[in-house]
Design a protein around this motif. Structure first.
Motif, PDB file in Angstrom:
ATOM      1  N   ALA A   1      48.703  50.430  75.550  1.00  0.00           N
ATOM      2  CA  ALA A   1      48.504  51.682  74.829  1.00  0.00           C
ATOM      3  C   ALA A   1      47.490  51.528  73.714  1.00  0.00           C
ATOM      4  O   ALA A   1      46.654  52.419  73.489  1.00  0.00           O
ATOM      5  CB  ALA A   1      49.844  52.152  74.264  1.00  0.00           C
ATOM      6  N   ALA A   2      47.539  50.413  72.991  1.00  0.00           N
ATOM      7  CA  ALA A   2      46.585  50.197  71.904  1.00  0.00           C
ATOM      8  C   ALA A   2      45.155  50.103  72.421  1.00  0.00           C
ATOM      9  O   ALA A   2      44.219  50.637  71.812  1.00  0.00           O
ATOM     10  CB  ALA A   2      46.967  48.927  71.136  1.00  0.00           C
ATOM     11  N   ASP A   3      44.971  49.410  73.565  1.00  0.00           N
ATOM     12  CA  ASP A   3      43.623  49.256  74.122  1.00  0.00           C
ATOM     13  C   ASP A   3      43.070  50.569  74.687  1.00  0.00           C
ATOM     14  O   ASP A   3      41.854  50.809  74.651  1.00  0.00           O
ATOM     15  CB  ASP A   3      43.633  48.188  75.221  1.00  0.00           C
ATOM     16  N   ALA A   4      43.978  51.410  75.241  1.00  0.00           N
ATOM     17  CA  ALA A   4      43.514  52.618  75.913  1.00  0.00           C
ATOM     18  C   ALA A   4      43.639  53.868  75.062  1.00  0.00           C
ATOM     19  O   ALA A   4      43.351  54.969  75.545  1.00  0.00           O
ATOM     20  CB  ALA A   4      44.305  52.813  77.213  1.00  0.00           C
ATOM     21  N   LEU A   5      44.047  53.722  73.806  1.00  0.00           N
ATOM     22  CA  LEU A   5      44.333  54.897  72.994  1.00  0.00           C
ATOM     23  C   LEU A   5      43.114  55.797  72.811  1.00  0.00           C
ATOM     24  O   LEU A   5      43.208  57.019  72.896  1.00  0.00           O
ATOM     25  CB  LEU A   5      44.876  54.446  71.626  1.00  0.00           C
ATOM     26  N   GLU A   6      41.949  55.198  72.571  1.00  0.00           N
ATOM     27  CA  GLU A   6      40.748  55.997  72.321  1.00  0.00           C
ATOM     28  C   GLU A   6      40.040  56.386  73.619  1.00  0.00           C
ATOM     29  O   GLU A   6      39.576  57.528  73.767  1.00  0.00           O
ATOM     30  CB  GLU A   6      39.795  55.227  71.411  1.00  0.00           C
ATOM     31  N   GLU A   7      39.940  55.442  74.559  1.00  0.00           N
ATOM     32  CA  GLU A   7      39.168  55.703  75.771  1.00  0.00           C
ATOM     33  C   GLU A   7      39.957  56.505  76.802  1.00  0.00           C
ATOM     34  O   GLU A   7      39.394  57.339  77.522  1.00  0.00           O
ATOM     35  CB  GLU A   7      38.706  54.384  76.388  1.00  0.00           C
ATOM     36  N   ASP A   8      41.255  56.244  76.907  1.00  0.00           N
ATOM     37  CA  ASP A   8      42.055  56.920  77.933  1.00  0.00           C
ATOM     38  C   ASP A   8      43.432  57.249  77.352  1.00  0.00           C
ATOM     39  O   ASP A   8      44.411  56.532  77.578  1.00  0.00           O
ATOM     40  CB  ASP A   8      42.192  56.025  79.173  1.00  0.00           C
TER      41      ASP A   8
END
Length: 378
Positions: free
Chosen positions: A206-213
């Motif tokens: 979730a942290a890695d994809a929060l901005e992009e997806d």
């Protein structure tokens, strides 16, 4: 030091104790009547003998709760009978059961003192025989003294046995409590470790994809929330069992719940294959719980430590044993150190008579357990 009779015991023990007391009462009644009549006392039994025997026997029904009172009342009854009869027999033997019962208590010194005092009075009462027949006097008093010593000795032995049984029950209780604590520790470790591993992976996603997806981040958070909710439900169930029940038994997940573990691992990014063989419903509850916990711990370790991309769970339910094996393509854990998780798995399997193997295999790392079912040896 002697110990008193237990104040509370299981119902079967209490029934057996009451039957024993009744048997001693009947034996005392019959023994006193027979012994006095055998001494050729030419008096009507109903004049004093039968009431004495019934009184002595009736007192024994209270010997466990009032042993010293029963002894003193028995001695007083014998004394009154002898004052009003021509009976010259022993003083000790009519109160044998009362002496034994009182000697089983911590007041055994008082029992010995009462017995010695009664022997002294018996010697004084029988003194007239000494002038006519020394042998008869010595035999009579020595026999009474020997009987008193045997009764007190038997009481001491009985008290020692009761004390040993109490210590054994206490040791068993401590062992059961320790085993229950260990079982709870294993359950809590398995639940918390698996939850933290899966939730941690999902939070990272979730942290890695929060901005992009944001959609992928939301899905990861939903998975983490579901896993967390199930863990909280498991812990609440475990705590509820500890509060409400005393047998240490708890409703536990079984082989049917292994699929949930696989789903959680897949949601965390691990490609897991589940291969089930045989009839899972035929596996008893204890081996089934052990298999579930082994799969849970193995997948947790795979997610946390191995860096694996895929894993395979194989469960083979045979007629004599259930075999579970979890393999992954990760780097393993280097040198195998038996921490809480691995030690817990080994304890579970060992308690059921099975065998656990944790070792690297060519190109993978394997956790394998074989657990007997229906009492069959591995």
């Amino acid at each position: 030091m002697a110990v008193p009779f237990p104040q509370r015991a299981p119902a079967p023990v209490r029934r057996s104790a009451r039957l024993l007391d009744l048997a001693l009462a009947l034996i005392t009644v019959v023994g006193v009547v027979t012994g006095v009549m055998a001494a050729e006392v030419h008096e009507s039994p109903w004049r004093g003998l039968i009431p004495l025997a019934l009184f002595l026997g009736g007192l024994l029904l209270f010997r466990r709760h009032l042993p010293m009172t029963v002894l003193l009342l028995s001695i007083a009854a014998i004394f009154l009978y002898r004052l009003n009869s021509h009976f010259q027999g022993g003083w000790i033997w009519p109160a044998s059961a009362a002496y034994f019962s009182a000697a089983c208590t911590p007041r055994v010194r008082w029992v010995a003192l009462v017995g010695v005092a009664q022997l002294g009075y018996a010697a004084a009462d029988f003194w007239w025989v000494l002038q006519r027949n020394v042998g008869r006097f010595v035999l009579h008093i020595a026999g009474e003294g020997l009987l008193l010593a045997m009764l007190i000795g038997a009481g001491l032995v009985c008290a020692a046995v009761m004390r040993w049984r109490g210590q054994l029950r206490e040791s068993d209780s401590r062992a059961r409590a320790a085993e229950e604590r260990l079982q709870v520790a294993r359950e809590v470790h398995d639940i918390v470790a698996h939850t933290l591993a899966v939730v941690g992976v999902q939070l990272n996603v979730a942290a890695d994809a929060l901005e992009e997806d944001p959609a992928e981040a939301a899905a990861a958070l939903c998975v983490a929330k579901d896993v967390r909710n199930r863990a909280m439900a498991d812990l609440a169930s475990l705590i509820g069992v500890l509060r409400d029940r005393t047998d240490g038994a708890a409703p536990q997940p079984d082989l049917a719940a292994v699929g949930t573990l696989v789903t959680d691992a897949r949601a965390a990014g691990l490609r897991v294959t589940l291969d089930e063989r045989g009839d899972p419903s035929a596996v008893p509850a204890a081996p089934a719980v052990a298999v579930y916990r082994i799969v849970q711990e193995a997948l947790t370790n795979t997610l946390k430590h191995s860096g694996a991309a895929k894993a395979r769970v194989t469960i083979d339910c045979g007629p004599r044993s259930v075999v579970v094996e979890v393999t992954d393509d990760g780097r393993g854990c280097g040198e195998i150190v038996e921490r809480h998780g691995l030690a817990g798995m080994r304890e579970r399997v060992g308690a059921l008579g099975g065998a656990l193997t944790v070792e690297p295999v060519p190109g993978a790392f394997s956790v394998r357990a074989e657990i007997p079912v229906a009492g069959s040896p591995v």
